[in-house]
Design a protein around this motif. Structure first.
Motif, short mmCIF file in Angstrom:
data_model
loop_
_atom_site.label_atom_id
_atom_site.label_comp_id
_atom_site.label_asym_id
_atom_site.label_seq_id
_atom_site.Cartn_x
_atom_site.Cartn_y
_atom_site.Cartn_z
N UNK A 77 0.83 -1.20 0.00
CA UNK A 77 0.00 0.00 0.00
C UNK A 77 0.87 1.26 0.00
N UNK A 78 1.98 1.24 0.74
CA UNK A 78 2.86 2.40 0.83
C UNK A 78 3.49 2.74 -0.52
N UNK A 79 3.67 1.74 -1.38
CA UNK A 79 4.33 1.96 -2.66
C UNK A 79 3.49 2.78 -3.63
N UNK A 80 2.20 2.83 -3.41
CA UNK A 80 1.33 3.60 -4.31
C UNK A 80 1.80 5.05 -4.37
N UNK A 81 2.28 5.59 -3.26
CA UNK A 81 2.70 7.00 -3.22
C UNK A 81 4.01 7.26 -3.97
N UNK A 82 4.74 6.21 -4.34
CA UNK A 82 6.00 6.39 -5.08
C UNK A 82 5.77 6.98 -6.46
N UNK A 83 4.64 6.67 -7.07
CA UNK A 83 4.39 7.09 -8.43
C UNK A 83 3.26 8.11 -8.50
N UNK A 84 2.35 8.00 -7.59
CA UNK A 84 1.12 8.76 -7.71
C UNK A 84 0.94 9.69 -6.52
N UNK A 85 0.21 10.74 -6.75
CA UNK A 85 -0.18 11.62 -5.65
C UNK A 85 -1.55 11.20 -5.14
N UNK A 86 -1.86 9.92 -5.32
CA UNK A 86 -3.17 9.38 -4.99
C UNK A 86 -3.56 9.61 -3.54
N UNK A 87 -2.57 9.59 -2.66
CA UNK A 87 -2.86 9.79 -1.25
C UNK A 87 -3.47 11.16 -1.00
N UNK A 88 -3.22 12.09 -1.91
CA UNK A 88 -3.74 13.44 -1.77
C UNK A 88 -5.11 13.60 -2.43
N UNK A 89 -5.52 12.62 -3.22
CA UNK A 89 -6.78 12.69 -3.95
C UNK A 89 -7.84 11.83 -3.26
N UNK A 90 -8.85 12.47 -2.66
CA UNK A 90 -9.88 11.70 -1.95
C UNK A 90 -10.76 10.88 -2.89
N UNK A 91 -10.65 11.11 -4.20
CA UNK A 91 -11.45 10.37 -5.17
C UNK A 91 -10.79 9.04 -5.57
N UNK A 92 -9.57 8.81 -5.08
CA UNK A 92 -8.83 7.59 -5.44
C UNK A 92 -8.48 6.79 -4.20
N UNK A 93 -8.44 5.46 -4.38
CA UNK A 93 -8.03 4.59 -3.29
C UNK A 93 -7.28 3.41 -3.89
N UNK A 94 -6.37 2.85 -3.10
CA UNK A 94 -5.63 1.67 -3.54
C UNK A 94 -6.30 0.45 -2.91
#
Length: 157
Positions: A77-94
């Motif tokens: 789950x932590x690796x998602x932030x390596x490529x994406x700013x997904x953690x900052x987007x409430x519309x996205x989830x891993x």
């Protein structure tokens, strides 16, 4: 969950129409062969709130008109932030998804060219790309073999 259990779960959850479970069983060796080359039994896929997988369009540096559409699969789950700013987007989830399910979905994901599986937690350098076209070819071969062994309607795939 091991690959055999993942395949069995996919078969168990398939529509009980008399055909789909047989088709999944027929293509299972192709899915399994690719999954065995990957390091993890599940990967995290970035999704929208509607459960649509997030697609990334990559351009060739030398020829920007050459593009391919990929989905990234992360080992943790932590690796998602390596490529994406997904953690900052409430519309996205891993979401953690079994590797067999990812490969099974890839067969039918029309706009997607490949899935890039990151194999080393904390790094984006070690990745395995699975091309949809190659997976589809493997699946077709397995369906042909299965068709010659028993009669599956020709219009099924």
């Amino acid at each position: 969950m091991d690959l055999e259990a993942q395949i069995q779960l996919l078969i168990d959850n398939a529509p009980h129409d008399g055909i789909t479970p047989q088709l999944i069983a027929a293509i299972a060796p192709a899915l399994s062969a690719i999954a065995q080359k990957l390091r993890y039994p599940q990967y995290y896929i970035l999704q929208s709130l509607k459960k649509d997988w997030v697609l990334t369009t990559l351009s060739n540096r030398a020829n920007p008109k050459l593009e391919k559409r990929v989905i990234y699969a992360f080992p943790t789950l932590q690796d998602v932030s390596l490529i994406s700013s997904a953690g900052l987007d409430p519309q996205l989830m891993a979401t953690a998804i079994p590797v067999i399910n990812i490969l099974f979905q890839l067969v039918a994901l029309e706009p997607v060219d490949s899935i890039v599986f990151f194999e080393t937690p904390g790094a984006t350098t070690n990745a395995i790309e699975v091309l949809r076209s190659e997976l589809q070819n493997l699946v077709q071969q397995k369906l042909q073999q299965s068709k010659s062994q028993r009669s599956i309607p020709p219009d099924i795939a």
